[in-house]
Write a protein that holds these residues in place. Structure first.
Motif, PDB file in Angstrom:
ATOM      1  N   ALA A 364      41.663  34.084  41.477  1.00  0.00           N
ATOM      2  CA  ALA A 364      42.592  33.020  41.099  1.00  0.00           C
ATOM      3  C   ALA A 364      43.241  33.304  39.741  1.00  0.00           C
ATOM      4  O   ALA A 364      44.437  33.066  39.545  1.00  0.00           O
ATOM      5  CB  ALA A 364      41.857  31.685  41.063  1.00  0.00           C
ATOM      6  N   ALA A 365      42.440  33.815  38.806  1.00  0.00           N
ATOM      7  CA  ALA A 365      42.985  34.134  37.485  1.00  0.00           C
ATOM      8  C   ALA A 365      44.034  35.236  37.584  1.00  0.00           C
ATOM      9  O   ALA A 365      45.071  35.185  36.898  1.00  0.00           O
ATOM     10  CB  ALA A 365      41.855  34.548  36.544  1.00  0.00           C
ATOM     11  N   ARG A 366      43.785  36.228  38.437  1.00  0.00           N
ATOM     12  CA  ARG A 366      44.742  37.326  38.603  1.00  0.00           C
ATOM     13  C   ARG A 366      46.031  36.850  39.256  1.00  0.00           C
ATOM     14  O   ARG A 366      47.126  37.330  38.919  1.00  0.00           O
ATOM     15  CB  ARG A 366      44.119  38.438  39.445  1.00  0.00           C
ATOM     16  CG  ARG A 366      42.913  39.115  38.813  1.00  0.00           C
ATOM     17  CD  ARG A 366      43.352  40.062  37.712  1.00  0.00           C
ATOM     18  NE  ARG A 366      42.196  40.728  37.106  1.00  0.00           N
ATOM     19  CZ  ARG A 366      42.304  41.703  36.202  1.00  0.00           C
ATOM     20  NH1 ARG A 366      43.496  42.101  35.822  1.00  0.00           N
ATOM     21  NH2 ARG A 366      41.222  42.253  35.685  1.00  0.00           N
ATOM     22  N   LEU A 367      45.912  35.921  40.190  1.00  0.00           N
ATOM     23  CA  LEU A 367      47.092  35.455  40.919  1.00  0.00           C
ATOM     24  C   LEU A 367      47.737  34.231  40.294  1.00  0.00           C
ATOM     25  O   LEU A 367      48.795  33.786  40.762  1.00  0.00           O
ATOM     26  CB  LEU A 367      46.704  35.139  42.370  1.00  0.00           C
ATOM     27  CG  LEU A 367      46.144  36.297  43.200  1.00  0.00           C
ATOM     28  CD1 LEU A 367      45.816  35.825  44.610  1.00  0.00           C
ATOM     29  CD2 LEU A 367      47.128  37.459  43.237  1.00  0.00           C
ATOM     30  N   HIS A 368      47.095  33.676  39.260  1.00  0.00           N
ATOM     31  CA  HIS A 368      47.613  32.484  38.584  1.00  0.00           C
ATOM     32  C   HIS A 368      47.747  31.306  39.554  1.00  0.00           C
ATOM     33  O   HIS A 368      48.777  30.619  39.591  1.00  0.00           O
ATOM     34  CB  HIS A 368      48.962  32.783  37.920  1.00  0.00           C
ATOM     35  CG  HIS A 368      48.941  33.959  36.990  1.00  0.00           C
ATOM     36  ND1 HIS A 368      48.277  33.920  35.780  1.00  0.00           N
ATOM     37  CD2 HIS A 368      49.463  35.210  37.109  1.00  0.00           C
ATOM     38  CE1 HIS A 368      48.404  35.097  35.179  1.00  0.00           C
ATOM     39  NE2 HIS A 368      49.123  35.898  35.973  1.00  0.00           N
ATOM     40  N   VAL A 369      46.704  31.114  40.359  1.00  0.00           N
ATOM     41  CA  VAL A 369      46.649  29.964  41.262  1.00  0.00           C
ATOM     42  C   VAL A 369      45.290  29.286  41.076  1.00  0.00           C
ATOM     43  O   VAL A 369      44.395  29.792  40.397  1.00  0.00           O
ATOM     44  CB  VAL A 369      46.832  30.381  42.736  1.00  0.00           C
ATOM     45  CG1 VAL A 369      48.207  31.007  42.955  1.00  0.00           C
ATOM     46  CG2 VAL A 369      45.737  31.339  43.184  1.00  0.00           C
ATOM     47  N   HIS A 370      45.111  28.134  41.698  1.00  0.00           N
ATOM     48  CA  HIS A 370      43.860  27.394  41.582  1.00  0.00           C
ATOM     49  C   HIS A 370      42.771  28.084  42.416  1.00  0.00           C
ATOM     50  O   HIS A 370      43.052  28.588  43.513  1.00  0.00           O
ATOM     51  CB  HIS A 370      44.060  25.941  42.053  1.00  0.00           C
ATOM     52  CG  HIS A 370      42.959  25.023  41.647  1.00  0.00           C
ATOM     53  ND1 HIS A 370      41.770  24.925  42.343  1.00  0.00           N
ATOM     54  CD2 HIS A 370      42.876  24.153  40.602  1.00  0.00           C
ATOM     55  CE1 HIS A 370      40.998  24.057  41.754  1.00  0.00           C
ATOM     56  NE2 HIS A 370      41.649  23.562  40.685  1.00  0.00           N
ATOM     57  N   PRO A 371      41.525  28.106  41.928  1.00  0.00           N
ATOM     58  CA  PRO A 371      40.446  28.723  42.712  1.00  0.00           C
ATOM     59  C   PRO A 371      40.297  28.133  44.109  1.00  0.00           C
ATOM     60  O   PRO A 371      39.962  28.850  45.058  1.00  0.00           O
ATOM     61  CB  PRO A 371      39.198  28.467  41.850  1.00  0.00           C
ATOM     62  CG  PRO A 371      39.719  28.364  40.460  1.00  0.00           C
ATOM     63  CD  PRO A 371      41.046  27.703  40.582  1.00  0.00           C
ATOM     64  N   GLN A 372      40.555  26.835  44.239  1.00  0.00           N
ATOM     65  CA  GLN A 372      40.430  26.231  45.568  1.00  0.00           C
ATOM     66  C   GLN A 372      41.463  26.825  46.532  1.00  0.00           C
ATOM     67  O   GLN A 372      41.182  26.989  47.729  1.00  0.00           O
ATOM     68  CB  GLN A 372      40.613  24.708  45.463  1.00  0.00           C
ATOM     69  CG  GLN A 372      40.264  23.947  46.736  1.00  0.00           C
ATOM     70  CD  GLN A 372      38.818  24.176  47.166  1.00  0.00           C
ATOM     71  OE1 GLN A 372      37.917  24.295  46.336  1.00  0.00           O
ATOM     72  NE2 GLN A 372      38.594  24.264  48.473  1.00  0.00           N
ATOM     73  N   THR A 373      42.647  27.131  46.010  1.00  0.00           N
ATOM     74  CA  THR A 373      43.669  27.778  46.834  1.00  0.00           C
ATOM     75  C   THR A 373      43.175  29.136  47.323  1.00  0.00           C
ATOM     76  O   THR A 373      43.369  29.511  48.497  1.00  0.00           O
ATOM     77  CB  THR A 373      44.974  27.949  46.042  1.00  0.00           C
ATOM     78  OG1 THR A 373      45.423  26.671  45.598  1.00  0.00           O
ATOM     79  CG2 THR A 373      46.050  28.615  46.881  1.00  0.00           C
ATOM     80  N   VAL A 374      42.533  29.872  46.424  1.00  0.00           N
ATOM     81  CA  VAL A 374      42.008  31.188  46.804  1.00  0.00           C
ATOM     82  C   VAL A 374      40.927  31.034  47.860  1.00  0.00           C
ATOM     83  O   VAL A 374      40.886  31.783  48.858  1.00  0.00           O
ATOM     84  CB  VAL A 374      41.461  31.924  45.561  1.00  0.00           C
ATOM     85  CG1 VAL A 374      40.712  33.196  45.967  1.00  0.00           C
ATOM     86  CG2 VAL A 374      42.597  32.253  44.603  1.00  0.00           C
ATOM     87  N   ARG A 375      40.025  30.052  47.705  1.00  0.00           N
ATOM     88  CA  ARG A 375      38.953  29.864  48.691  1.00  0.00           C
ATOM     89  C   ARG A 375      39.537  29.532  50.071  1.00  0.00           C
ATOM     90  O   ARG A 375      39.051  30.025  51.101  1.00  0.00           O
ATOM     91  CB  ARG A 375      38.017  28.752  48.230  1.00  0.00           C
ATOM     92  CG  ARG A 375      37.233  29.094  46.967  1.00  0.00           C
ATOM     93  CD  ARG A 375      36.187  28.028  46.665  1.00  0.00           C
ATOM     94  NE  ARG A 375      35.543  28.303  45.394  1.00  0.00           N
ATOM     95  CZ  ARG A 375      35.888  27.741  44.241  1.00  0.00           C
ATOM     96  NH1 ARG A 375      36.899  26.849  44.206  1.00  0.00           N
ATOM     97  NH2 ARG A 375      35.271  28.051  43.127  1.00  0.00           N
TER      98      ARG A 375
END
Length: 419
Positions: A364-375
């Motif tokens: 998420a940090a690499r993509l600059h999105v929320h961790p929940q979005t990544v999950r």
């Protein structure tokens, strides 16, 4: 006069060299005879060739013209002193001495001019021959199969080029410079067109965008302006600017200041810098540089002077695009039925997950999105790929395909297309 010159000018003090003394004596005698002829027949034609040959001899000796000019002035002083000594016995009037003095100075200038012409002509001929030898040396170094070390060493010695341990080749764009003004459009002015879709946008498509354009194809519809200057590079850089693909061979490319030298000397040029290799592998460095240059033209690698050593993974991936396409077709097939925007998001997330670890927070940090979005995206990928994501070989192949896709998408965006 000869003794005075040898005593006062170290460059001519070669008393044991009989041949050299003979040449020096001949030059002095010719100068004196020419002066006497000038006094006797002021309007007669004068042949400057003997002193042009003297100037060429100075160039062949590796000297500048200062010793010769000093010798001419010294000879004139000796001659003038001798004239003043015999003026009274010969009944020469002061006016006659003045006229003779003026004639000496005029004649001295003519001798110096003739010698300078011969000197410059010899220097220019020698410089041209050195350039021709260096051109032949570059051809030899880049020949396939490689030339023998003995042949290279002999030609390098004749060309005055020190053999380095390592070299790197630079492939220069055959159309360097910036787009010219006019109706023809340069790269930045062409209307953006979205090329064929990348691997994740359909199972049959890979990173290739069709056959790479050749120089003639790239020229069509595009006018370029050549740089206003030639590359400002040190003499030990061998240049092949007239070759089909203009190139340079840089000795000891990892040495101090070499990177800055190339950056400064090639400012305004487009090209690619091959990897540092042993001298015998110079052709390999040029081959990689050419491949990097072609990828740079396509937008896969950055414009300017990309270094192969900074983009080895991309060069390897694009080495056989048909093979990568086949790999992408197989490994990215689970994404093929999704909408393009879904493909982009899941491919981006999967590549970040493969590259930076399996933690949702890091991705998420690499993509600059929320961790929940990544999950959420990772759950979708698990549903699409199942147990394949646990297989290290599959993960490796996925990363290759996704890196190729990412490079192609960068090309689209750089051309103004939509990803």
């Amino acid at each position: 006069m000869i003794e005075e010159i040898q005593n006062r000018i170290p460059e001519y003090a070669r008393r044991e060299d009989e041949l050299y003394i003979k040449v020096l004596r001949t030059a002095v005698e010719q100068a004196i005879e020419g002066f006497l002829d000038r006094v006797e027949s002021p309007d007669a034609a004068w042949d400057p060739e003997p002193f042009r040959m003297v100037g060429k001899g100075e160039a062949a000796e590796g000297r500048n013209l200062e010793p010769l000019q000093t010798a001419l002035r010294l000879g004139a002083r000796v001659g003038w002193r001798r004239l003043t000594e015999i003026a009274d016995p010969l009944g020469l009037s002061p006016q006659c001495l003045y006229d003779l003095g003026e004639t000496i100075f005029v004649y001295l200038d003519q001798l110096a001019d003739a010698a300078a012409e011969g000197f410059e002509e010899a220097r220019a001929r020698a410089a041209g021959e050195i350039e021709r030898r260096r051109g032949r040396l570059l051809d030899l170094l880049l020949s396939q199969p490689a030339a023998s070390p003995e042949a290279i060493a002999d030609l390098a010695k004749a060309a005055g080029w020190r053999l380095p341990r390592t070299v790197a080749c630079v492939a220069l764009d055959d159309l360097p410079g910036v787009p010219a003004q006019g109706p023809a459009q340069g790269p930045a002015q062409r209307p953006a067109q979205r090329p064929a879709q990348g691997p994740a946008q359909g199972p049959a498509q890979g990173p290739a965008q069709g056959p790479a354009q050749g120089p003639a194809q790239r020229r069509r519809g595009t006018a370029y302006r050549m740089p206003a200057r030639m590359p400002a590079l040190p003499p030990d850089v061998l240049a092949g600017l007239e070759r089909t693909t203009p190139c340079l061979l840089v000795p000891d490319p990892t040495g101090p200041g070499q990177a800055q030298m190339l950056e400064h000397g090639l400012r305004g040029y487009w090209g690619a810098i091959g990897p540092a290799v042993p001298l015998a592998a110079a052709a390999t460095s040029l081959r990689w540089a050419r491949e990097a240059l072609e990828l740079s033209r396509r937008g896969v690698l950055p414009r300017g002077l990309p270094r192969c050593e900074d983009h080895m993974a991309t060069l390897v991936v694009f080495k056989d695009e048909e093979l990568v396409n086949a790999l992408a077709e197989a490994r990215l097939a689970p994404l093929a039925h999704l909408r393009p925007t879904q493909q982009d998001r899941l491919a981006e997330t999967l590549l970040a997950w493969l590259r930076y670890g399996r933690g949702a927070g890091e991705v998420a940090a690499r993509l600059h999105v929320h961790p929940q979005t990544v999950r959420y995206r990772l759950r979708q990928l698990e549903e699409l790929y199942g147990e394949q994501l646990a297989d290290p070989d599959v993960r490796f192949e996925l990363e290759i395909a996704l890196r190729a896709r990412q490079a192609v998408n960068r090309t689209f965006r750089g051309a103004g297309g939509r990803a």
